[in-house]
Structures are given as C-alpha cells and as structure tokens.
Design a protein around this motif. Sequence first.
Motif, mmCIF file in Angstrom:
data_model
loop_
_atom_site.group_PDB
_atom_site.id
_atom_site.type_symbol
_atom_site.label_atom_id
_atom_site.label_comp_id
_atom_site.label_asym_id
_atom_site.label_seq_id
_atom_site.Cartn_x
_atom_site.Cartn_y
_atom_site.Cartn_z
ATOM 1 N N ARG A 145 0.830 -1.227 0.000
ATOM 2 C CA ARG A 145 0.000 0.000 0.000
ATOM 3 C C ARG A 145 0.852 1.259 0.000
ATOM 4 N NH1 ARG A 145 -5.199 0.066 1.542
ATOM 5 N NH2 ARG A 145 -4.891 1.784 2.997
ATOM 6 N N LYS A 146 1.953 1.205 -0.752
ATOM 7 C CA LYS A 146 2.862 2.353 -0.773
ATOM 8 C C LYS A 146 2.442 3.414 -1.782
ATOM 9 C CE LYS A 146 6.985 -0.034 0.947
ATOM 10 N NZ LYS A 146 8.379 -0.473 0.643
ATOM 11 N N GLY A 147 1.569 3.053 -2.711
ATOM 12 C CA GLY A 147 1.126 4.021 -3.709
ATOM 13 C C GLY A 147 0.025 4.917 -3.180
ATOM 14 N N GLY A 148 0.010 6.171 -3.649
ATOM 15 C CA GLY A 148 -1.026 7.119 -3.252
ATOM 16 C C GLY A 148 -1.080 8.272 -4.233
ATOM 17 N N MET A 149 -1.566 9.416 -3.773
ATOM 18 C CA MET A 149 -1.694 10.570 -4.662
ATOM 19 C C MET A 149 -0.351 10.984 -5.257
ATOM 20 S SD MET A 149 -4.610 11.773 -5.479
ATOM 21 C CE MET A 149 -4.167 13.436 -5.994
ATOM 22 N N LYS A 150 0.713 10.904 -4.488
ATOM 23 C CA LYS A 150 2.035 11.302 -4.979
ATOM 24 C C LYS A 150 2.397 10.516 -6.237
ATOM 25 C CE LYS A 150 6.916 11.377 -3.487
ATOM 26 N NZ LYS A 150 7.415 10.262 -4.308
ATOM 27 N N GLU A 151 2.224 9.207 -6.193
ATOM 28 C CA GLU A 151 2.575 8.367 -7.346
ATOM 29 C C GLU A 151 1.629 8.598 -8.519
ATOM 30 O OE1 GLU A 151 4.641 7.047 -3.923
ATOM 31 O OE2 GLU A 151 2.485 7.385 -4.207
ATOM 32 N N LEU A 152 0.348 8.782 -8.227
ATOM 33 C CA LEU A 152 -0.614 9.067 -9.303
ATOM 34 C C LEU A 152 -0.270 10.379 -10.003
ATOM 35 C CD1 LEU A 152 -3.982 8.043 -7.586
ATOM 36 C CD2 LEU A 152 -2.933 6.922 -9.561
ATOM 37 N N GLU A 153 0.098 11.393 -9.231
ATOM 38 C CA GLU A 153 0.440 12.694 -9.817
ATOM 39 C C GLU A 153 1.734 12.630 -10.616
ATOM 40 O OE1 GLU A 153 0.427 14.999 -6.256
ATOM 41 O OE2 GLU A 153 -1.700 15.572 -6.459
ATOM 42 N N GLU A 154 2.703 11.862 -10.131
ATOM 43 C CA GLU A 154 3.983 11.754 -10.834
ATOM 44 C C GLU A 154 3.819 11.100 -12.203
ATOM 45 O OE1 GLU A 154 6.981 11.386 -6.943
ATOM 46 O OE2 GLU A 154 6.397 9.600 -8.078
ATOM 47 N N CYS A 155 2.836 10.202 -12.340
ATOM 48 C CA CYS A 155 2.649 9.480 -13.608
ATOM 49 C C CYS A 155 1.617 10.135 -14.520
ATOM 50 C CB CYS A 155 2.215 8.041 -13.322
ATOM 51 S SG CYS A 155 3.473 7.027 -12.528
ATOM 52 N N ALA A 156 0.910 11.147 -14.039
ATOM 53 C CA ALA A 156 -0.210 11.726 -14.789
ATOM 54 C C ALA A 156 0.216 12.289 -16.144
ATOM 55 C CB ALA A 156 -0.903 12.797 -13.957
#
Length: 335
Positions: free
Chosen positions: A132-143
């Motif tokens: 469960r290490k993924g969150g908004m930070k990772e989603l934003e980095e890949c957007a």
Amino acid sequence: MRIYHQLSEFKKLTNAVVTIGTFDGVHYGHQKIIKRLCELAKSSGGESVILTFFPHPRMIIDPENQDLKLINTIKEKAEILANLGVDHLIITPFTRDFSNLSATEYIKNILVDTIGTKQIIVGYDHRFGKDRKGGMKELEECAALYNYTIEEIPEQDINDVAVSSTKIRKALLDGDVALAETYLGYHFSISGPVIKGDKIGRTIGFPTANIFVEETYKLIPSDGIYAVTVEMSPESEVSSQESLTSHSSLSTKDSRLSYRGMAYIGQRPTINGMTRNIEVNIFDFNREIYGQTIKMNFLKFLRHDVKFTGLEALTIQLHQDKEDTLAFFKQNSNL
C-alpha cells in the motif's frame, strides 16, 4: 452495467473515468465518490469504470484472520453499483501476485494499458500497490507521462457523512440495523435459498422459511428478532436468480414481490439448538418456496434471543413479537 471477472475480459476504452476500491457496503461516503465518477464520465463523454477486488484484500494478505465479515456479497455490491448508474464493473481476483505489483506497475499495466484511464477519482486516503505504498504522490507523478487527470475527493467531503464500513459492521453486530441504514442509505439485507428446517414453527402457528447464506464471509447481524420485508420472484419464477457470470450484464429491473414479516437469528436455545439459524415468518403467506432465493431486508431490531421455559412460553412471546412488528409497520406504512 457490464461486469467483468478478469482484467483480461475488459476491452480497453478510449475515455475511461475510473475509481478503485473495495467499497464494502457502498455507503454514503462511497456514494459521494461514485456520484462524482458518473458526473465526470457524462460531462466528458467517457464511460465510468469501477475496479474492485474479490476476495477482499485482507482475506489474502492476512489469511489466518477469519474475523473479517463483509456487509455485501459481491452480487449485492454489483446490484447497488448498477443502481447508481455505473457503466462498467471490473471484479478482479485479488491474489498474492496482484498484491506484489509496485505502484508504478499498477498504474501503467492496469489503469493505463488495460483500462484506458483518462480520469481517476479517488478518496483522500486511497492507497494501492505493494505494501500500500502508492497514493496521490505516485498518481500525480505518472499523470503527465500517461496523459490522465486525477481528482481527489477531499477528506472533509468524505468525513461530512461521518460513516465508515467499520462503523456499519459494528452497528450490525450490535443488532442496530436502523443505525446501519442511516449510514448505508438503504436497508441491510441477506439473501439465500430457502432450505428445509425441522418445521417446529408450523406446530406452534409460526411457520418459517429457513435461509441458507452461501457466502461464508457475509456479515450476519446480532442474534434476535427483527421486523423485515421479504422479496421474492412471482410464483411463475420460483427458480433462484441467475448468479453473476463473467462478462455479464446486470439490469436492476425485476418483478419481485414484497411481503412483511419477522425474522429470527439464533441457535434456538429453547429447543437446545446446536446451529445458528436464519429464518423468517412471512405474514399472510402460504406458498411452498423451497429452493427459491429470497431477499430479507432488515428494518428494526425488536428484541434479543432468549431461552424460554418451553414451547408454550415461546409461542406467547412470538405472538407479542408479531404484534410489535405489525405496530412498527403501521407506524411506517410506506415500508
């Protein structure tokens, strides 16, 4: 609503608007996210997609812990989501391999390459990927890399409804089905085929339909007596409802009949019962419905289970229970 039981069944979309989660209970907090999902899909000319998981991730990650019980079966959840206007529901098997996907693998392989995500809607605390290490930070980095946008439902918007699946489970385990309903926005229910019992109820004037709950993970409320409504197919359609199948389509329209009644959950201590039963006395009803799947909606908790001195004392109490149930329905004539 189209239903898929494997990601491989899903045909990639050109404009998928996606949210992800277990959504157990599909309560008011979940409904805020799903309403926004459908609004965005409609306004952008896209299609709404919910990615959910079965078994529940906690059942795989912590298999020794058998305490987790779920508010909805997967079929119940699908019916609720269909009523909310969702276009596609992907019920992907949650496995150890799936849980080991990194956050970036999860985004690229599933959200982008498989589903065709252009917009993502998530709750403020959404986590994903290995540990469960993924969150908004990772989603934003890949957007920018994968050409999608993200909308996070703020914590305040979710907390405004002061609801969680944990609170609902506790309410049900306490027998407080009315409180659970205020959180859910609908009546908690149990469904299952009617099986043969020992017919003791018939001998004391209270015949019951015994319900077999096939899903062992389904949460069963506290032992006791409840006011309920019972839904079933008309006499000409007594076979069990068709179960969800891979790549199936679910319509929420049906022709089920509804009856009032009182339900019992417990081990029948008055007759030294050994197993926990779920049974319902359906008012003004005399059909044989063995084998038919019925749905029981819980409306009000009436009393706790009690051991009586014998069948005569039990019968007297059941007459009082019926009077209490009828009084409830008289006060709530819309039910």
